[in-house]
Enzyme design. Structure first.
Site, short mmCIF file in Angstrom:
data_model
loop_
_atom_site.label_atom_id
_atom_site.label_comp_id
_atom_site.label_asym_id
_atom_site.label_seq_id
_atom_site.Cartn_x
_atom_site.Cartn_y
_atom_site.Cartn_z
N TYR A 240 89.14 -2.35 9.51
CA TYR A 240 89.63 -3.51 8.75
C TYR A 240 91.05 -3.26 8.24
CZ TYR A 240 90.19 -6.87 4.96
OH TYR A 240 90.69 -7.85 4.13
N VAL B 110 81.36 -6.52 -4.47
CA VAL B 110 80.56 -5.80 -5.46
C VAL B 110 80.27 -6.62 -6.71
CG1 VAL B 110 82.60 -4.67 -6.49
CG2 VAL B 110 80.34 -3.61 -6.71
N LYS C 43 94.63 -5.42 9.05
CA LYS C 43 95.47 -6.07 8.04
C LYS C 43 96.90 -5.50 8.05
CE LYS C 43 93.91 -8.96 5.95
NZ LYS C 43 93.71 -10.39 6.36
N SER D 96 94.96 -4.79 0.14
CA SER D 96 95.24 -3.49 -0.50
C SER D 96 94.70 -2.34 0.34
CB SER D 96 94.63 -3.44 -1.90
OG SER D 96 93.22 -3.60 -1.84
N GLN E 85 94.12 -17.72 5.30
CA GLN E 85 93.09 -16.91 4.63
C GLN E 85 91.99 -16.48 5.60
OE1 GLN E 85 94.01 -16.49 1.32
NE2 GLN E 85 95.68 -17.85 1.96
N PHE F 72 85.63 -18.39 0.01
CA PHE F 72 85.78 -18.17 -1.43
C PHE F 72 87.21 -18.47 -1.88
CE2 PHE F 72 87.01 -14.28 -4.10
CZ PHE F 72 87.03 -14.98 -5.29
N ILE F 73 88.17 -17.74 -1.35
CA ILE F 73 89.56 -17.93 -1.77
C ILE F 73 90.10 -19.25 -1.22
CG2 ILE F 73 91.91 -17.02 -1.61
CD1 ILE F 73 90.71 -14.21 -1.55
N ASP G 282 88.18 -24.05 9.50
CA ASP G 282 87.15 -23.05 9.25
C ASP G 282 86.08 -23.14 10.33
OD1 ASP G 282 85.06 -21.37 7.89
OD2 ASP G 282 86.45 -21.55 6.21
N THR H 247 81.88 -17.21 7.71
CA THR H 247 81.69 -16.62 6.37
C THR H 247 81.92 -17.65 5.27
OG1 THR H 247 83.99 -15.84 6.27
CG2 THR H 247 82.35 -14.30 7.15
#
Length: 322
Positions: A145, A189, A149, A122, A77, A12-13, A32, A36
């Site tokens: 997770y 979400v 990070k 975050s 990423q 995605f990113i 990649d 995912t």
């Protein structure tokens, strides 16, 4: 004309970063393993002479070395995201997010990479109750997770100080936008709720819906990667930055916005009921970032507030997934 390695470039990113930087005349190498990420995210780039795809896994050091050859910058990423995934399978999350990250640092160091920018999270703030979240004040991690990070940040700091590798970490806050996968057990979400609402299915909110997030549109994330890559401010190097908007929205309100925006395409969506379920293990109750450090040291200014980004994302999903 920079040579940029983007790991996880089919995700995605990563695929959005590939698009952005190749459109500005750079040479892009995408690494990649499609665990995912998706080939269709980068299919339109495969015939571009400035784009190279390496299919491989960051757990393979030799693949990492090959990918880093003749590169100027790394935008790292590649990772196994998702708190629930890490709770269900902490070993694989650690192998990819810690072992793979260390492989990339070693390969970047040995290849003489100019700067290594990496996706932090975050989730590192853990059980810290302070709001807004300031980079130097973190709590204890609440999931495997989050541990992985945080370990990334520690390794990057050591490599910067010990080997002179310029590193910048970007703590992403609930990134959303075009190409984010709405399917699967670990879907984020916003796209998950979008696809459910488009199918007139009731989204399930974990808890009462009063948990809040600093939802961050993809274009803000692209800007932060570019700022981190190109800054010539020496004080900005070997730092971690919140990558966010500096605001927060409850999950319940977010679902309400989605219903409003989607009902412009399909009025029936307005009548779809929102359901509430149990709180999910490992979730941080509230997240709101201070972006002062990124503003001051990188010159970051968010281009999209939450509502603006959500409208663009909803339009993209309607056009591409309906």
């Amino acid at each position: 004309m920079k040579r940029i390695l983007i790991t996880g470039g089919a995700g995605f990113i990563g695929s959005n970063l590939c698009d952005y930087f190749i459109s500005r005349g750079n040479k892009i190498t995408c690494l990649d393993n499609f665990s995912t990420g998706f080939k269709h995210n980068i299919e339109h780039l495969l015939d571009n002479p400035n784009f190279i795809l390496i299919e491989g896994d960051i757990r393979d050091l030799e693949i990492c070395r090959k990918a880093c050859e003749n590169q100027d910058y790394v935008l790292h990423q590649a990772a196994l995201g998702s708190v629930p995934r890490s709770i269900n399978d902490p070993i694989t999350s650690n192998e990819v997010n810690v072992g793979g990250f260390l492989n990339m640092l070693v390969a970047a160091r040995d290849a003489g990479i100019q700067r290594f920018i990496y996706a932090a999270s975050s989730s590192t703030y853990g059980d810290s109750k302070s709001l807004p979240k300031v980079e130097d004040v973190i709590g204890k991690p609440l999931s495997p997770y989050a541990i992985t990070k945080y370990v990334n940040e520690l390794y990057a700091d050591v490599f910067s100080k010990t080997y002179g590798l310029e590193c910048i970490g970007l703590r992403y806050f609930n990134v959303f936008g075009r190409r984010q996968n709405p399917n699967g057990a670990y879907a984020a979400v916003i796209p998950k709720f979008v696809i459910q609402l488009m199918n007139h299915e009731s989204p399930v909110i974990n808890g009462a819906g009063d948990y809040s997030r600093d939802f961050t549109y993809i274009d803000n994330v692209i800007q932060m990667n570019e700022k981190a890559m190109l800054t010539d401010n020496k004080d900005a190097i070997n730092q971690v930055y919140n990558t966010a908007v500096g605001d927060r929205t409850t999950i319940k309100d977010m679902a309400g916005f989605l219903k409003d925006y989607l009902s412009e395409f399909d009025p029936e969506i307005k009548n779809v009921e929102i359901v509430f379920g149990p709180i999910r293990a490992g979730d941080v109750p509230h997240s709101k970032a201070s972006i002062e450090k990124a503003v001051n040291l990188l010159g970051y200014q968010p281009s999209h507030r939450f509502a603006d980004g959500l409208k663009e994302a909803v339009a993209w999903y309607w056009q591409n997934l309906k």
